[in-house]
Design a protein around this motif. Sequence first.
Motif, PDB file in Angstrom:
ATOM      1  N   CYS A   1      99.840  -5.037  84.098  1.00 37.48           N
ATOM      2  CA  CYS A   1      99.130  -6.092  85.322  1.00 37.48           C
ATOM      3  C   CYS A   1      97.755  -6.278  85.016  1.00 37.48           C
ATOM      4  N   THR A   2      97.316  -7.170  83.928  1.00 33.79           N
ATOM      5  CA  THR A   2      95.982  -7.364  83.308  1.00 33.79           C
ATOM      6  C   THR A   2      95.153  -8.167  84.262  1.00 33.79           C
ATOM      7  N   SER A   3      95.584  -8.773  85.436  1.00 28.10           N
ATOM      8  CA  SER A   3      94.506  -9.291  86.202  1.00 28.10           C
ATOM      9  C   SER A   3      94.541  -8.557  87.369  1.00 28.10           C
ATOM     10  N   LEU A   4      95.132  -7.179  87.506  1.00 27.75           N
ATOM     11  CA  LEU A   4      94.983  -6.455  89.041  1.00 27.75           C
ATOM     12  C   LEU A   4      93.712  -5.987  89.167  1.00 27.75           C
ATOM     13  N   VAL A   5      93.285  -6.302  90.355  1.00 27.01           N
ATOM     14  CA  VAL A   5      91.708  -5.997  90.445  1.00 27.01           C
ATOM     15  C   VAL A   5      91.732  -4.849  91.700  1.00 27.01           C
ATOM     16  N   SER A   6      92.574  -4.936  92.590  1.00 29.82           N
ATOM     17  CA  SER A   6      92.634  -3.675  93.640  1.00 29.82           C
ATOM     18  C   SER A   6      94.006  -3.415  94.142  1.00 29.82           C
ATOM     19  N   VAL A   7      93.953  -2.020  94.540  1.00 27.42           N
ATOM     20  CA  VAL A   7      95.123  -1.540  94.965  1.00 27.42           C
ATOM     21  C   VAL A   7      95.076  -0.545  96.095  1.00 27.42           C
ATOM     22  N   ASN A   8      95.873  -0.885  97.162  1.00 29.31           N
ATOM     23  CA  ASN A   8      95.906   0.136  98.336  1.00 29.31           C
ATOM     24  C   ASN A   8      97.206   0.605  98.403  1.00 29.31           C
ATOM     25  N   VAL A   9      97.445   2.127  98.124  1.00 31.35           N
ATOM     26  CA  VAL A   9      98.670   2.696  98.555  1.00 31.35           C
ATOM     27  C   VAL A   9      98.365   4.030  99.194  1.00 31.35           C
ATOM     28  N   PRO A  10      97.901   3.961 100.358  1.00 31.70           N
ATOM     29  CA  PRO A  10      97.486   5.118 101.174  1.00 31.70           C
ATOM     30  C   PRO A  10      98.186   6.288 101.283  1.00 31.70           C
ATOM     31  N   ALA A  11      99.757   6.019 101.530  1.00 34.97           N
ATOM     32  CA  ALA A  11     100.526   6.704 101.839  1.00 34.97           C
ATOM     33  C   ALA A  11     101.381   7.501 100.744  1.00 34.97           C
ATOM     34  N   ALA A  12     101.139   7.109  99.422  1.00 33.17           N
ATOM     35  CA  ALA A  12     101.773   7.662  98.166  1.00 33.17           C
ATOM     36  C   ALA A  12     101.157   9.205  98.122  1.00 33.17           C
ATOM     37  N   THR A  13     101.909  10.055  97.595  1.00 30.78           N
ATOM     38  CA  THR A  13     101.582  11.562  97.697  1.00 30.78           C
ATOM     39  C   THR A  13     101.898  11.744  96.219  1.00 30.78           C
ATOM     40  N   SER A  14     102.628  11.025  95.240  1.00 31.92           N
ATOM     41  CA  SER A  14     102.858  11.401  94.020  1.00 31.92           C
ATOM     42  C   SER A  14     102.602  10.414  92.823  1.00 31.92           C
ATOM     43  N   MET A  15     102.534  10.792  91.770  1.00 38.11           N
ATOM     44  CA  MET A  15     102.045   9.714  90.718  1.00 38.11           C
ATOM     45  C   MET A  15     102.714   9.996  89.422  1.00 38.11           C
ATOM     46  N   SER A  16     103.466   9.329  88.831  1.00 42.45           N
ATOM     47  CA  SER A  16     104.058   9.490  87.686  1.00 42.45           C
ATOM     48  C   SER A  16     103.308   8.969  86.278  1.00 42.45           C
ATOM     49  N   ASP A  17     103.704   8.804  85.108  1.00 45.79           N
ATOM     50  CA  ASP A  17     103.146   8.441  84.113  1.00 45.79           C
ATOM     51  C   ASP A  17     102.742   7.016  83.823  1.00 45.79           C
ATOM     52  N   GLU A  18     101.631   6.852  83.482  1.00 43.43           N
ATOM     53  CA  GLU A  18     101.085   5.595  83.014  1.00 43.43           C
ATOM     54  C   GLU A  18     101.258   4.266  84.253  1.00 43.43           C
ATOM     55  N   VAL A  19     100.870   4.828  85.282  1.00 41.01           N
ATOM     56  CA  VAL A  19     101.384   3.944  86.509  1.00 41.01           C
ATOM     57  C   VAL A  19     100.265   2.555  86.395  1.00 41.01           C
ATOM     58  N   PHE A  20      99.192   2.832  86.092  1.00 44.65           N
ATOM     59  CA  PHE A  20      98.235   1.631  85.782  1.00 44.65           C
ATOM     60  C   PHE A  20      97.668   1.396  84.292  1.00 44.65           C
ATOM     61  N   ARG A  21      98.466   1.816  83.513  1.00 48.19           N
ATOM     62  CA  ARG A  21      97.976   1.538  82.304  1.00 48.19           C
ATOM     63  C   ARG A  21      97.906   0.203  81.625  1.00 48.19           C
ATOM     64  N   TYR A  22      96.910  -0.251  81.131  1.00 45.78           N
ATOM     65  CA  TYR A  22      96.731  -1.472  80.645  1.00 45.78           C
ATOM     66  C   TYR A  22      96.148  -2.447  81.925  1.00 45.78           C
ATOM     67  N   CYS A  23      95.946  -2.014  82.893  1.00 38.63           N
ATOM     68  CA  CYS A  23      95.570  -2.695  84.034  1.00 38.63           C
ATOM     69  C   CYS A  23      93.825  -3.017  83.811  1.00 38.63           C
ATOM     70  N   SER A  24      93.580  -3.811  82.781  1.00 36.99           N
ATOM     71  CA  SER A  24      92.152  -4.076  82.298  1.00 36.99           C
ATOM     72  C   SER A  24      91.126  -4.534  83.200  1.00 36.99           C
ATOM     73  N   GLU A  25      91.556  -5.316  84.375  1.00 39.04           N
ATOM     74  CA  GLU A  25      90.787  -5.572  85.227  1.00 39.04           C
ATOM     75  C   GLU A  25      90.572  -4.801  86.737  1.00 39.04           C
ATOM     76  N   LEU A  26      91.253  -3.856  86.826  1.00 42.60           N
ATOM     77  CA  LEU A  26      91.486  -2.887  87.791  1.00 42.60           C
ATOM     78  C   LEU A  26      89.880  -2.384  88.119  1.00 42.60           C
ATOM     79  N   VAL A  27      89.373  -2.528  89.364  1.00 45.02           N
ATOM     80  CA  VAL A  27      88.189  -1.947  89.617  1.00 45.02           C
ATOM     81  C   VAL A  27      88.271  -0.839  90.787  1.00 45.02           C
ATOM     82  N   SER A  28      89.127  -1.217  91.794  1.00 42.82           N
ATOM     83  CA  SER A  28      89.338  -0.307  93.002  1.00 42.82           C
ATOM     84  C   SER A  28      90.570   0.119  93.190  1.00 42.82           C
ATOM     85  N   ILE A  29      90.740   1.503  93.585  1.00 42.14           N
ATOM     86  CA  ILE A  29      92.120   1.797  94.084  1.00 42.14           C
ATOM     87  C   ILE A  29      91.934   2.969  95.035  1.00 42.14           C
ATOM     88  N   THR A  30      92.967   2.994  96.360  1.00 42.70           N
ATOM     89  CA  THR A  30      92.923   3.863  97.183  1.00 42.70           C
ATOM     90  C   THR A  30      94.212   4.725  96.996  1.00 42.70           C
TER      91      THR A  30
END
Length: 187
Positions: free
Chosen positions: A116-145
């Motif tokens: 998701c090469t244009s992704l800038v911000s992500v809000n996922v406050p209820a997530a309790t687990s995270m797997s491999d490479e979730v945000f890989r190649y999100c080159s514009e990602l600035v902020s995540i919760t």
Amino acid sequence: EIVSREEVTQLASINLPDVIEIGADAFCKCSNLTSITAPNVQSIGNWGLQLTAITSIDMPLLKEAGAAAFHGTALTEVSLPSLETADAVAFGGCEQLRTVDLPKLQNLSPQLFIDCTSLVSVNVPAATSMSDEVFRYCSELVSITLSGVTELVSGDFGECTKLENITLGSVITKIDAGLFAGDALSS
């Protein structure tokens, strides 16, 4: 009247006011599909809307999205207040996607937002687990919760060269080596 697959792939818009489930592969590769109205949909199967041209989704009751359900679409923002589960690559390859708000999503599946090469911000406050490479190649990602995530996995933020702010809660117990592999933060 029987509708051919060729006729389905030519659809530009769909109104499904009473449908509660979109099955696997239902509209996959309907490249002319730019609009879908489905206010009562609670589930989308694997590849359900993959490679369509939809730019937005208004599905306030959607709880489950299968693997690659929205992969490669033209979505620019995602706000799904009821989404609790999304399988691998559900939003992967959405190159125009800029913002994500998924307040009830429980698990960040493998490669959920990969490419998701244009992704800038992500809000996922209820997530309790995270797997491999979730945000890989999100080159514009600035902020995540990620307030509820307990472990950060190797490669999750690989190639996220503009990442400035990760908000974590007090429940974090483990951070794998190589979390930022390939981006500016790892050097």
